[in-house]
Design an enzyme around this catalytic site. Sequence first.
Site, PDB file in Angstrom:
ATOM      1  N   GLY A 135       0.855  -1.201   0.002  1.00 16.60           N
ATOM      2  CA  GLY A 135      -0.076   0.050  -0.135  1.00 16.60           C
ATOM      3  C   GLY A 135       0.865   1.287   0.320  1.00 16.60           C
ATOM      4  N   TYR A 189     -14.710   1.386   9.755  1.00 12.57           N
ATOM      5  CA  TYR A 189     -13.271   1.669   9.894  1.00 12.57           C
ATOM      6  C   TYR A 189     -13.077   2.367  11.287  1.00 12.57           C
ATOM      7  CZ  TYR A 189      -8.719   3.847   8.831  1.00 12.57           C
ATOM      8  OH  TYR A 189      -7.339   4.259   8.732  1.00 12.57           O
ATOM      9  N   ARG A 201      -9.054  10.755  -1.037  1.00 13.87           N
ATOM     10  CA  ARG A 201      -8.397  11.656  -0.178  1.00 13.87           C
ATOM     11  C   ARG A 201      -8.230  12.637  -0.546  1.00 13.87           C
ATOM     12  NH1 ARG A 201      -4.703   7.480   3.319  1.00 13.87           N
ATOM     13  NH2 ARG A 201      -4.419   5.914   1.696  1.00 13.87           N
TER      14      ARG A 201
END
Length: 324
Positions: A12, A145, A186
């Site tokens: 990631g 989350y 984001r």
Amino acid sequence: MEKRILVSGGSGFLGSHLCERLVAQGNDVLCVDNYFTGRKRNIAHLIGKPNFEAMRHDITFPLYVEVDEIYNMACPASPRHYQHDPVQTTKTSVVGAINLLGLAKRTGAKILQASTSEIYGDPDIHPQTEDYWGNVNTIGPRACYDEGKRCAETLFSDYHRQHDLRVKIVRIFNTYGPRMLPDDGRVVSNFIVQALNEKPITVYGEGKQTRSFCYVDDMVDALMAVMATPDDVTGPVNAGNPEEVEIGELARRITDKVGAAASIEYQESPVDDPRRRCPDISLINKLTGWSPKVPLSLGLDRTISYFRDEAAPGASLHSLGESA
């Protein structure tokens, strides 16, 4: 001394930078990822190095390897991705934590949990300190989350108390830099991609909400510094940049740097979107001496340069994140 280090979520954005640094130090690094949001291209330059290995694996299933340290970085971190499959997001945070804690228990490894500023929800205190319990909606669209990470912190703390496991918990605030996915939703990557594509800059609400932005190299320094603390330091510890920036101001800075004459398009704020987000980093500074070094202006320059370089001639930047 060379260590055997497992990095879950290692392909990631943040995980790949961590793997790169650990490999450069001479450690034997095992990168574990299911490539849901990670990309093989993020670690391609490490493949072939004798002290690096990549494994396709989902940490919601047990893993049987021999390691000295574990960095648990696995979990989609942007709302667009973690809301795509919210049940799997919670499973990754909770079941994944159980599996890696079990591995740490068996091997005696030290283990670090990449937690999040989302622990604090839409905070009532500012800046956020580690002793603040947060203001989180347990049944909202972001809860998969937020609550998954909160439960992971509980598990890490209980494994430490019950099994004397060596654990570290780091609450990561907004981090940005090269290898961000262009379509992750984001704010930094959104604004840069929109500006480079000469599209309207999407700002939610009035743009008065604040975030603090830490460059990825600084965050890697923070994670490694906390991992190196004595065993009696368990956290949680905040890591982030205490410089607070309004989202509207960030949009203006990015369009100025890109040189785009982009308009700003205001949209309704997402559900449970925090109004202010800024870390108190006095604890990590006291424990490790860490504080961020890369100013926002320089970090944005590097990130914009990355997205420019990634774009194929004549291609839309939105195509960059479509394949592993």
